[in-house]
Design a protein around this motif. Structure first.
Motif, mmCIF file in Angstrom:
data_model
loop_
_atom_site.group_PDB
_atom_site.id
_atom_site.type_symbol
_atom_site.label_atom_id
_atom_site.label_comp_id
_atom_site.label_asym_id
_atom_site.label_seq_id
_atom_site.Cartn_x
_atom_site.Cartn_y
_atom_site.Cartn_z
ATOM 1 N N THR A 67 1.811 14.279 -4.667
ATOM 2 C CA THR A 67 2.120 12.860 -4.850
ATOM 3 C C THR A 67 2.277 12.157 -3.498
ATOM 4 N N PHE A 68 3.014 12.775 -2.585
ATOM 5 C CA PHE A 68 3.164 12.207 -1.244
ATOM 6 C C PHE A 68 1.817 12.163 -0.517
ATOM 7 N N GLY A 69 0.993 13.178 -0.720
ATOM 8 C CA GLY A 69 -0.330 13.186 -0.096
ATOM 9 C C GLY A 69 -1.182 12.035 -0.595
ATOM 10 N N ARG A 70 -1.089 11.758 -1.894
ATOM 11 C CA ARG A 70 -1.833 10.636 -2.467
ATOM 12 C C ARG A 70 -1.321 9.313 -1.901
ATOM 13 N N ALA A 71 0.009 9.183 -1.785
ATOM 14 C CA ALA A 71 0.588 7.955 -1.226
ATOM 15 C C ALA A 71 0.170 7.775 0.233
ATOM 16 N N GLU A 72 0.146 8.852 0.997
ATOM 17 C CA GLU A 72 -0.254 8.768 2.402
ATOM 18 C C GLU A 72 -1.719 8.381 2.531
ATOM 19 N N HIS A 73 -2.550 8.923 1.660
ATOM 20 C CA HIS A 73 -3.977 8.585 1.685
ATOM 21 C C HIS A 73 -4.187 7.088 1.463
ATOM 22 N N LEU A 74 -3.500 6.524 0.471
ATOM 23 C CA LEU A 74 -3.644 5.092 0.177
ATOM 24 C C LEU A 74 -2.978 4.235 1.251
ATOM 25 N N ALA A 75 -1.853 4.696 1.792
ATOM 26 C CA ALA A 75 -1.149 3.928 2.827
ATOM 27 C C ALA A 75 -1.945 3.878 4.114
ATOM 28 N N GLN A 76 -2.632 4.960 4.442
ATOM 29 C CA GLN A 76 -3.481 4.964 5.633
ATOM 30 C C GLN A 76 -4.602 3.942 5.500
ATOM 31 N N LYS A 77 -5.202 3.872 4.318
ATOM 32 C CA LYS A 77 -6.276 2.901 4.099
ATOM 33 C C LYS A 77 -5.746 1.471 4.195
ATOM 34 N N ALA A 78 -4.513 1.250 3.718
ATOM 35 C CA ALA A 78 -3.913 -0.084 3.769
ATOM 36 C C ALA A 78 -3.287 -0.398 5.126
ATOM 37 N N LYS A 79 -3.108 0.622 5.964
ATOM 38 C CA LYS A 79 -2.538 0.474 7.305
ATOM 39 C C LYS A 79 -1.147 -0.166 7.263
ATOM 40 N N ILE A 80 -0.271 0.442 6.476
ATOM 41 C CA ILE A 80 1.105 -0.039 6.393
ATOM 42 C C ILE A 80 2.044 1.006 6.983
ATOM 43 N N ALA A 81 3.214 0.546 7.424
ATOM 44 C CA ALA A 81 4.250 1.464 7.893
ATOM 45 C C ALA A 81 4.913 2.113 6.679
ATOM 46 N N ARG A 82 5.199 3.392 6.757
ATOM 47 C CA ARG A 82 5.782 4.079 5.602
ATOM 48 C C ARG A 82 6.697 5.220 6.051
ATOM 49 N N ARG A 83 7.613 5.562 5.151
ATOM 50 C CA ARG A 83 8.519 6.693 5.317
ATOM 51 C C ARG A 83 8.482 7.504 4.030
ATOM 52 N N TYR A 84 8.732 8.802 4.136
ATOM 53 C CA TYR A 84 8.734 9.669 2.962
ATOM 54 C C TYR A 84 10.053 10.433 2.908
ATOM 55 N N VAL A 85 10.794 10.222 1.829
ATOM 56 C CA VAL A 85 12.093 10.860 1.641
ATOM 57 C C VAL A 85 12.027 11.708 0.381
ATOM 58 N N TYR A 86 12.420 12.966 0.514
ATOM 59 C CA TYR A 86 12.436 13.873 -0.645
ATOM 60 C C TYR A 86 13.879 14.256 -0.954
ATOM 61 N N ARG A 87 14.253 14.116 -2.221
ATOM 62 C CA ARG A 87 15.585 14.500 -2.676
ATOM 63 C C ARG A 87 15.480 15.165 -4.043
ATOM 64 N N GLN A 88 16.425 16.022 -4.335
ATOM 65 C CA GLN A 88 16.538 16.576 -5.673
ATOM 66 C C GLN A 88 17.140 15.507 -6.596
ATOM 67 N N GLN A 89 16.693 15.501 -7.845
ATOM 68 C CA GLN A 89 17.151 14.483 -8.789
ATOM 69 C C GLN A 89 18.587 14.774 -9.206
ATOM 70 N N GLU A 90 19.500 13.933 -8.734
ATOM 71 C CA GLU A 90 20.931 14.062 -9.029
ATOM 72 C C GLU A 90 21.510 12.677 -9.270
ATOM 73 N N PRO A 91 22.609 12.578 -10.008
ATOM 74 C CA PRO A 91 23.229 11.270 -10.253
ATOM 75 C C PRO A 91 23.646 10.590 -8.951
ATOM 76 N N GLY A 92 23.330 9.311 -8.831
ATOM 77 C CA GLY A 92 23.736 8.526 -7.674
ATOM 78 C C GLY A 92 22.836 8.638 -6.466
ATOM 79 N N THR A 93 21.770 9.447 -6.532
ATOM 80 C CA THR A 93 20.895 9.633 -5.367
ATOM 81 C C THR A 93 20.203 8.331 -4.978
ATOM 82 N N ILE A 94 19.614 7.645 -5.959
ATOM 83 C CA ILE A 94 18.888 6.410 -5.657
ATOM 84 C C ILE A 94 19.828 5.348 -5.104
ATOM 85 N N GLU A 95 21.015 5.259 -5.670
ATOM 86 C CA GLU A 95 21.975 4.245 -5.198
ATOM 87 C C GLU A 95 22.334 4.477 -3.733
#
Length: 211
Positions: free
Chosen positions: A137-165
Motif C-alpha cells: 500500500t505504501f509502495g502504491r502511494a509512493e508511486h503515485l506521489a512521485q508522479k504528482a511530485k508532492i511532499a509526503r511522509r509515511y507513518v506506520y502504526r499498529q491499530q490501537e484505540p486513540g492512535t489516530i487522535e
C-alpha cells in the motif's frame, strides 16, 4: 570552518579515488584487454538486469518507501488514513494526492500484528516488515506521489484505540482523508466539518479543521 574544511577534503578524496579507479581500469584495458572486456560486460549485464527489475517493479507500484513510527508537526497539511484490509485505500491515496495543492501529505497506515515471533538476541524487530499489505500500500502511494511530485511522509502504526487522535494532535492537518466506513476510528477527533467526495475508486470522507 572545520566542517567546510572536512567537506572540501571529502570532495577531493572522492575525486582521487575516482581517478585511481579509472587509472586501474585503463591499465588493465591495455595489459589484460580480454579480462577487462569480460569483466566490464558482466558488470553492464548485471546493471541492465537490475535496472530492468527496478523499472518493472516501479511500474507495478512496488517502490521502496522510507517509513517512520513518529509523526511530524505539519500544520495545514493532509493526513491520509489507510487501514489494513480496506478496499478503499486506493481511493484515499488518490484523493489525498489530488487535494494536496502543494501541501505535504502524511500517509498513516494502521496495521495489525501478523506474527507473534519474539525478537532474537540483539534484534530490533519492526512489525512493518512482516506486514506485506502495508508495504504494498505504501509502495502504491509512493508511486503515485512521485508522479504528482508532492511532499509526503509515511507513518506506520499498529491499530490501537486513540492512535489516530495522537497522530492528528501532533500533525495538526487541515484535512484528514479517510474511507467512510472507517470514520468510527476517528470519534475522538473534533473536525469543523465533514465533506464527502465521490471518486472513481469509491467514496472518501474529508474531516476539515482550522487550527
Amino acid at each position: 570552518m572545520v566542517l567546510d574544511l572536512w567537506h572540501t577534503c571529502k570532495f577531493y578524496l572522492g575525486l582521487l579515488t575516482t581517478a585511481l579507479v579509472v587509472l586501474a581500469w585503463t591499465t588493465n584495458l591495455v595489459a589484460k584487454p580480454m579480462a577487462t572486456i569480460f569483466g566490464g560486460s558482466v558488470t553492464l549485464l548485471g546493471m541492465g538486469i537490475a535496472f530492468f527489475t527496478y523499472a518493472r517493479k516501479k511500474q507495478q507500484g512496488h517502490v521502496s518507501v522510507p517509513i517512520t513510527h513518529a509523526a511530524e508537526h505539519l500544520p495545514g497539511s493532509l493526513l491520509a488514513v489507510l487501514v489494513s484490509d480496506n478496499e478503499h485505500n486506493e481511493a484515499v491515496i488518490r484523493s489525498a494526492i489530488e487535494n494536496a495543492h502543494g501541501k505535504p501529505v502524511t500517509f498513516l497506515y494502521l496495521g495489525r500484528a501478523t506474527t507473534n515471533r519474539a525478537p532474537r538476541l540483539f534484534e530490533l524487530h519492526d512489525p512493518y516488515y512482516d506486514d506485506e499489505t502495508a508495504r504494498k500500500t505504501f509502495g502504491r502511494a509512493e508511486h503515485l506521489a512521485q508522479k504528482a511530485k508532492i511532499a509526503r511522509r509515511y507513518v506506520y502504526r499498529q491499530q490501537e484505540p486513540g492512535t489516530i487522535e495522537r497522530i492528528w494532535q501532533v500533525i495538526h492537518p487541515h484535512d484528514v482523508v479517510v474511507s467512510p466506513e472507517n470514520t468510527s476510528l476517528l470519534e475522538e477527533i473534533n473536525p469543523d466539518r465533514i465533506r464527502y467526495e465521490v471518486t472513481p475508486d469509491g467514496r472518501v470522507a474529508h474531516l476539515l479543521k482550522s487550527w
